[in-house]
Design a protein around this motif. Structure first.
Motif, PDB file in Angstrom:
ATOM      1  N   UNK A 102       0.792  -1.085   0.005  1.00 52.58           N
ATOM      2  CA  UNK A 102       0.105  -0.040  -0.010  1.00 52.58           C
ATOM      3  C   UNK A 102       0.850   1.216   0.001  1.00 52.58           C
ATOM      4  N   UNK A 103       1.890   1.230  -1.077  1.00 53.03           N
ATOM      5  CA  UNK A 103       2.779   2.472  -0.889  1.00 53.03           C
ATOM      6  C   UNK A 103       2.199   3.682  -1.561  1.00 53.03           C
ATOM      7  N   UNK A 104       2.731   4.645  -0.876  1.00 57.84           N
ATOM      8  CA  UNK A 104       2.290   5.998  -1.452  1.00 57.84           C
ATOM      9  C   UNK A 104       3.071   6.412  -2.601  1.00 57.84           C
ATOM     10  N   UNK A 105       4.519   5.603  -2.741  1.00 56.79           N
ATOM     11  CA  UNK A 105       5.244   5.908  -3.735  1.00 56.79           C
ATOM     12  C   UNK A 105       5.177   5.166  -4.957  1.00 56.79           C
ATOM     13  N   UNK A 106       3.859   4.738  -5.409  1.00 56.88           N
ATOM     14  CA  UNK A 106       3.869   3.802  -6.424  1.00 56.88           C
ATOM     15  C   UNK A 106       4.590   4.344  -7.942  1.00 56.88           C
ATOM     16  N   UNK A 107       4.595   5.615  -7.973  1.00 57.64           N
ATOM     17  CA  UNK A 107       5.594   6.087  -8.968  1.00 57.64           C
ATOM     18  C   UNK A 107       6.944   5.733  -9.055  1.00 57.64           C
ATOM     19  N   UNK A 108       7.601   5.845  -8.040  1.00 56.88           N
ATOM     20  CA  UNK A 108       8.817   5.407  -8.050  1.00 56.88           C
ATOM     21  C   UNK A 108       9.247   3.750  -8.101  1.00 56.88           C
ATOM     22  N   UNK A 109       8.256   3.128  -7.681  1.00 61.42           N
ATOM     23  CA  UNK A 109       8.149   1.608  -7.677  1.00 61.42           C
ATOM     24  C   UNK A 109       8.053   1.189  -9.337  1.00 61.42           C
ATOM     25  N   UNK A 110       7.175   1.890  -9.869  1.00 59.62           N
ATOM     26  CA  UNK A 110       7.072   1.690 -11.414  1.00 59.62           C
ATOM     27  C   UNK A 110       8.223   2.301 -12.105  1.00 59.62           C
ATOM     28  N   UNK A 111       8.811   3.332 -11.850  1.00 57.00           N
ATOM     29  CA  UNK A 111      10.163   4.016 -12.315  1.00 57.00           C
ATOM     30  C   UNK A 111      11.194   2.762 -12.269  1.00 57.00           C
TER      31      UNK A 111
END
Length: 129
Positions: A102-111
């Motif tokens: 439930x990460x709020x940093x989903x953009x960095x994960x996808x990056x």
């Protein structure tokens, strides 16, 4: 180069473009330049499109290897098969891990997933021919 092998190469190119797009959009979402529900929807669409394109490319690559449609049967280096699995599985696994946490940093994960997938695709080009 037979037609199916050419399609295999073009799908790899499309996958690299999608992986780069996912990495860029993920970074934009991570930096806060793009946000909201629409940005996350586009991230998910890119992940799905990347999965479909790489999956189709793996199937075509298998056909090229099994049917011997290239100059020789199979890739030049057996690591080509390992990199194919890395390219296929990285982005969905990273996206699912981000959801599980439930990460709020989903953009960095996808990056990060896009960059690893792009690296695997570059290695695929180096080991395939």
């Amino acid at each position: 180069m037979p037609a199916i092998a050419v399609i295999h190469a073009w799908l790899a190119t499309a996958a690299a473009i999608l992986a780069a797009g996912a990495a860029i959009l993920g970074a934009l979402v991570g930096l806060g330049a793009a946000g909201g529900r629409a940005a996350r929807l586009w991230l998910d669409r890119l992940v799905l499109a990347l999965l479909v394109v790489i999956g189709a490319d793996v199937i075509l690559g298998g056909l090229v290897a099994i049917l011997g449609l290239g100059d020789r049967a199979g890739p030049a280096d057996p690591l080509h098969l390992v990199y194919a699995m890395v390219a296929l599985l990285t982005m969905p696994v990273v996206r699912l891990e981000a959801m599980r946490r439930r990460s709020a940093r989903i953009g960095w994960w996808v990056c990060a997933g896009g960059l690893v997938t792009l690296g695997a695709l570059l290695r695929l080009w180096a080991t395939g021919g």
